[in-house]
Scaffold this motif. Sequence first.
Motif, PDB file in Angstrom:
ATOM      1  N   ARG A  20     -20.852   7.390  39.753  1.00  0.00           N
ATOM      2  CA  ARG A  20     -20.108   6.483  38.874  1.00  0.00           C
ATOM      3  C   ARG A  20     -18.699   6.245  39.421  1.00  0.00           C
ATOM      4  N   ASP A  21     -18.084   7.307  39.975  1.00  0.00           N
ATOM      5  CA  ASP A  21     -16.753   7.151  40.567  1.00  0.00           C
ATOM      6  C   ASP A  21     -16.784   6.171  41.742  1.00  0.00           C
ATOM      7  N   PHE A  22     -17.805   6.296  42.583  1.00  0.00           N
ATOM      8  CA  PHE A  22     -17.963   5.384  43.710  1.00  0.00           C
ATOM      9  C   PHE A  22     -18.089   3.953  43.190  1.00  0.00           C
ATOM     10  N   ALA A  23     -18.955   3.756  42.196  1.00  0.00           N
ATOM     11  CA  ALA A  23     -19.185   2.414  41.647  1.00  0.00           C
ATOM     12  C   ALA A  23     -17.902   1.851  41.036  1.00  0.00           C
ATOM     13  N   ASP A  24     -17.162   2.676  40.310  1.00  0.00           N
ATOM     14  CA  ASP A  24     -15.897   2.225  39.722  1.00  0.00           C
ATOM     15  C   ASP A  24     -14.909   1.804  40.807  1.00  0.00           C
ATOM     16  N   ASP A  25     -14.786   2.650  41.832  1.00  0.00           N
ATOM     17  CA  ASP A  25     -13.873   2.327  42.939  1.00  0.00           C
ATOM     18  C   ASP A  25     -14.289   1.025  43.611  1.00  0.00           C
ATOM     19  N   PHE A  26     -15.582   0.875  43.843  1.00  0.00           N
ATOM     20  CA  PHE A  26     -16.089  -0.313  44.518  1.00  0.00           C
ATOM     21  C   PHE A  26     -15.783  -1.571  43.706  1.00  0.00           C
ATOM     22  N   ILE A  27     -16.057  -1.540  42.427  1.00  0.00           N
ATOM     23  CA  ILE A  27     -15.844  -2.698  41.555  1.00  0.00           C
ATOM     24  C   ILE A  27     -14.385  -3.136  41.560  1.00  0.00           C
ATOM     25  N   HIS A  28     -13.467  -2.173  41.630  1.00  0.00           N
ATOM     26  CA  HIS A  28     -12.051  -2.503  41.550  1.00  0.00           C
ATOM     27  C   HIS A  28     -11.417  -2.861  42.893  1.00  0.00           C
ATOM     28  N   LEU A  29     -12.147  -2.683  43.972  1.00  0.00           N
ATOM     29  CA  LEU A  29     -11.617  -3.065  45.281  1.00  0.00           C
ATOM     30  C   LEU A  29     -11.608  -4.574  45.430  1.00  0.00           C
ATOM     31  N   GLU A  30     -10.580  -5.082  46.026  1.00  0.00           N
ATOM     32  CA  GLU A  30     -10.476  -6.517  46.291  1.00  0.00           C
ATOM     33  C   GLU A  30     -10.819  -6.831  47.746  1.00  0.00           C
ATOM     34  N   ASP A  31     -10.557  -5.890  48.641  1.00  0.00           N
ATOM     35  CA  ASP A  31     -10.732  -6.094  50.076  1.00  0.00           C
ATOM     36  C   ASP A  31     -12.212  -6.030  50.453  1.00  0.00           C
ATOM     37  N   LYS A  32     -12.742  -7.150  50.920  1.00  0.00           N
ATOM     38  CA  LYS A  32     -14.165  -7.248  51.265  1.00  0.00           C
ATOM     39  C   LYS A  32     -14.530  -6.284  52.400  1.00  0.00           C
ATOM     40  N   GLN A  33     -13.654  -6.123  53.380  1.00  0.00           N
ATOM     41  CA  GLN A  33     -13.932  -5.214  54.494  1.00  0.00           C
ATOM     42  C   GLN A  33     -14.023  -3.767  54.020  1.00  0.00           C
ATOM     43  N   LYS A  34     -13.169  -3.389  53.089  1.00  0.00           N
ATOM     44  CA  LYS A  34     -13.227  -2.030  52.542  1.00  0.00           C
ATOM     45  C   LYS A  34     -14.505  -1.826  51.746  1.00  0.00           C
ATOM     46  N   LYS A  35     -14.918  -2.858  51.017  1.00  0.00           N
ATOM     47  CA  LYS A  35     -16.180  -2.777  50.271  1.00  0.00           C
ATOM     48  C   LYS A  35     -17.349  -2.582  51.235  1.00  0.00           C
ATOM     49  N   MET A  36     -17.348  -3.361  52.324  1.00  0.00           N
ATOM     50  CA  MET A  36     -18.424  -3.254  53.302  1.00  0.00           C
ATOM     51  C   MET A  36     -18.438  -1.871  53.955  1.00  0.00           C
ATOM     52  N   LYS A  37     -17.264  -1.324  54.215  1.00  0.00           N
ATOM     53  CA  LYS A  37     -17.185   0.006  54.816  1.00  0.00           C
ATOM     54  C   LYS A  37     -17.752   1.058  53.861  1.00  0.00           C
ATOM     55  N   LEU A  38     -17.408   0.966  52.587  1.00  0.00           N
ATOM     56  CA  LEU A  38     -17.951   1.904  51.599  1.00  0.00           C
ATOM     57  C   LEU A  38     -19.476   1.826  51.540  1.00  0.00           C
ATOM     58  N   LEU A  39     -20.000   0.603  51.489  1.00  0.00           N
ATOM     59  CA  LEU A  39     -21.451   0.427  51.430  1.00  0.00           C
ATOM     60  C   LEU A  39     -22.123   0.956  52.690  1.00  0.00           C
ATOM     61  N   SER A  40     -21.535   0.682  53.833  1.00  0.00           N
ATOM     62  CA  SER A  40     -22.103   1.149  55.100  1.00  0.00           C
ATOM     63  C   SER A  40     -22.103   2.672  55.175  1.00  0.00           C
ATOM     64  N   CYS A  41     -21.029   3.293  54.715  1.00  0.00           N
ATOM     65  CA  CYS A  41     -20.955   4.758  54.717  1.00  0.00           C
ATOM     66  C   CYS A  41     -22.006   5.367  53.798  1.00  0.00           C
ATOM     67  N   HIS A  42     -22.190   4.773  52.636  1.00  0.00           N
ATOM     68  CA  HIS A  42     -23.199   5.289  51.716  1.00  0.00           C
ATOM     69  C   HIS A  42     -24.592   5.110  52.309  1.00  0.00           C
ATOM     70  N   ARG A  43     -24.818   3.982  52.952  1.00  0.00           N
ATOM     71  CA  ARG A  43     -26.110   3.729  53.585  1.00  0.00           C
ATOM     72  C   ARG A  43     -26.394   4.769  54.664  1.00  0.00           C
ATOM     73  N   CYS A  44     -25.398   5.065  55.479  1.00  0.00           N
ATOM     74  CA  CYS A  44     -25.561   6.079  56.524  1.00  0.00           C
ATOM     75  C   CYS A  44     -25.884   7.445  55.923  1.00  0.00           C
ATOM     76  N   SER A  45     -25.228   7.757  54.826  1.00  0.00           N
ATOM     77  CA  SER A  45     -25.475   9.021  54.147  1.00  0.00           C
ATOM     78  C   SER A  45     -26.918   9.105  53.652  1.00  0.00           C
ATOM     79  N   LEU A  46     -27.410   8.022  53.071  1.00  0.00           N
ATOM     80  CA  LEU A  46     -28.800   7.996  52.610  1.00  0.00           C
ATOM     81  C   LEU A  46     -29.773   8.111  53.779  1.00  0.00           C
ATOM     82  N   LEU A  47     -29.469   7.439  54.865  1.00  0.00           N
ATOM     83  CA  LEU A  47     -30.334   7.494  56.040  1.00  0.00           C
ATOM     84  C   LEU A  47     -30.372   8.901  56.626  1.00  0.00           C
TER      85      LEU A  47
END
Length: 70
Positions: A20-47
């Motif tokens: 939930r903290d990750f989702a909250d942080d993501f929703i409040h981010l304005e920077d698209k590159q930072k959002k993409m980095k967060l998503l990519s990091c989470h994807r790598c973690s799942l992989l």
Amino acid sequence: MTNVNKENIYRNLLDAGCSRDFADDFIHLEDKQKKMKLLSCHRCSLLDKIHEYQKQLDCLDYLIYSTKNK
């Protein structure tokens, strides 16, 4: 971003295993590159988890195979 869109994104993040903290942080981010980095990091973690579980399954499969053929 509309509230409905934010709710959908939030739900999708939770469904993807994000905290939930990750989702909250993501929703409040304005920077698209930072959002993409967060998503990519989470994807790598799942992989990484998938690879770890695959290795565990391989070990169990070997043990099952060995036990059957003794």
